[in-house]
Write a protein that holds these residues in place. Sequence first.
Motif, PDB file in Angstrom:
ATOM      1  N   ALA A   1       5.098   6.705  -5.074  1.00 19.93           N
ATOM      2  CA  ALA A   1       3.834   5.949  -4.979  1.00 19.93           C
ATOM      3  C   ALA A   1       3.366   5.621  -6.387  1.00 19.93           C
ATOM      4  O   ALA A   1       3.587   6.409  -7.313  1.00 19.93           O
TER       5      ALA A   1
ATOM      6  N   ARG B   1       0.838  -1.203   0.000  1.00 25.39           N
ATOM      7  CA  ARG B   1       0.000   0.000   0.000  1.00 25.39           C
ATOM      8  C   ARG B   1       0.867   1.245   0.000  1.00 25.39           C
ATOM      9  O   ARG B   1       1.926   1.274   0.611  1.00 25.39           O
ATOM     10  N   ASN B   2       0.401   2.273  -0.734  1.00 21.28           N
ATOM     11  CA  ASN B   2       1.129   3.541  -0.747  1.00 21.28           C
ATOM     12  C   ASN B   2       0.964   4.231   0.601  1.00 21.28           C
ATOM     13  O   ASN B   2      -0.097   4.183   1.209  1.00 21.28           O
ATOM     14  N   ARG B   3       2.035   4.922   1.056  1.00 21.59           N
ATOM     15  CA  ARG B   3       1.931   5.658   2.315  1.00 21.59           C
ATOM     16  C   ARG B   3       1.217   6.995   2.060  1.00 21.59           C
ATOM     17  O   ARG B   3       1.073   7.417   0.911  1.00 21.59           O
ATOM     18  N   VAL B   4       0.787   7.628   3.145  1.00 18.44           N
ATOM     19  CA  VAL B   4       0.143   8.942   3.015  1.00 18.44           C
ATOM     20  C   VAL B   4       1.221   9.967   2.666  1.00 18.44           C
ATOM     21  O   VAL B   4       2.270  10.021   3.306  1.00 18.44           O
ATOM     22  N   ILE B   5       0.966  10.761   1.622  1.00 12.77           N
ATOM     23  CA  ILE B   5       1.972  11.720   1.178  1.00 12.77           C
ATOM     24  C   ILE B   5       1.423  13.137   1.288  1.00 12.77           C
ATOM     25  O   ILE B   5       0.347  13.449   0.765  1.00 12.77           O
TER      26      ILE B   5
ATOM     27  N   PRO C   1      -4.265   9.307  -3.637  1.00  7.55           N
ATOM     28  CA  PRO C   1      -3.437   8.232  -4.191  1.00  7.55           C
ATOM     29  C   PRO C   1      -3.458   8.288  -5.720  1.00  7.55           C
ATOM     30  O   PRO C   1      -4.445   8.741  -6.305  1.00  7.55           O
TER      31      PRO C   1
END
Length: 334
Positions: free
Chosen positions: A80, A2-6, A31
Amino acid sequence: MRNRVIEATWFEYGGYGDADVLQERTEVVAPPGPGEVIVEVIATSLNHMDAFLRNGKESTWSDDPWPRRSGSDFAGIVVATGPHAEFPVGSHVVGHVRTGAHATHVTVPTSTLVRKPAKLMWEVAGALYLAGATALDTLDQLRIGPGDTVVVSAAAGGVGSIETQLAKHRGARVIGTCGERNFDYLRQLGIIPVRYGEGIVERIRRVAEGPVTAFIDNFGKDGRDIAQELGVADTRYRSSADRREVELSLLRDDPEAVAHGTGQLGRLVQLAEAGAFRLLVSGLYPLADIREAFEDLAELHSRGKIVLATRPVTTYRTIKAREVHEAMTGGYAA
Ligand SMILES: NC(=O)c1ccc[n+]([C@@H]2O[C@H](COP(=O)([O-])OP(=O)(O)OC[C@H]3O[C@@H](n4cnc5c(N)ncnc54)[C@H](OP(=O)(O)O)[C@@H]3O)[C@@H](O)[C@H]2O)c1
């Protein structure tokens, strides 16, 4: 994975104006969608077109909603990825976007990206797109090659410095107009410098050693008259208005224009890696100092490109060669 929060920071403006209308904004970014990635920007650069779109001098895309962002060139690291995205997390990339590169992160389709070779400096990679692709398109349109003697105006600037070097790389004899402060710089690149201003036609004739076969006017002052006096065919003259068309077309975001732009970016990366041209960084500013960087660009005496860095290794300003020249000679007179 899963992509991290950016969280991204970017510059935007809510109405036309000078660089002081730019406002910094920070928010969590959505995302990436299918075929998209989020790139953490390491370096991005300034182009006059960013300023023209911001101050209303350029009315293309005047229907775009407010607030608007600025910046089209960037180099960075993919942090991401959306479904079916071509570049994995960690890829070092060079890219382009119609607007929004003056930021810590951009979300873009992978069709706008090419891989950044390790050897290519971040600051150079982040300054390649609009100036470089404009230079390449112009040289392609004019079919500059061996046997040509080409005059390029504003030869030491962002576009001109790439155009002159690539024209030379193609085998042309290249004459560049500039102020005397840039004579040594152009000579080091193998370009014949000629001072702009009164008497320029005679000065060009003296160094041309034969007919001038093409003329590229970047600066947009007296170019057509000078080209005509030199006997350059209309079909081999490119005006500042032609350059505007090239730049706007390189910023379009329809699939055909994006494919063309990315193709030209790929060629530029290869040419830079092979040493066919060297892009000088005229000023390196932290992203937060974007307004000051735009004021520098507006002086119209950049040598090479003005670059914004999101992670500059020093926070003090390095002195520029042209500042040394100005300090010793005083003023910007030609
Ligand atoms: N038509 C368009 O749509 C369009 C789009 C973008 C830019 N432009 C214009 O094109 C010019 C160059 O573009 P760029 O992106 O390469 O900008 P840039 O990097 O800011 O160009 C700076 C260069 O312009 C040279 N210059 C200053 N005064 C000049 C003059 N009177 N005659 C010839 N050269 C002169 C400077 O040389 P010295 O320091 O040696 O004087 C400097 O090296 C800018 O003036 C810009 O406003 C037009």
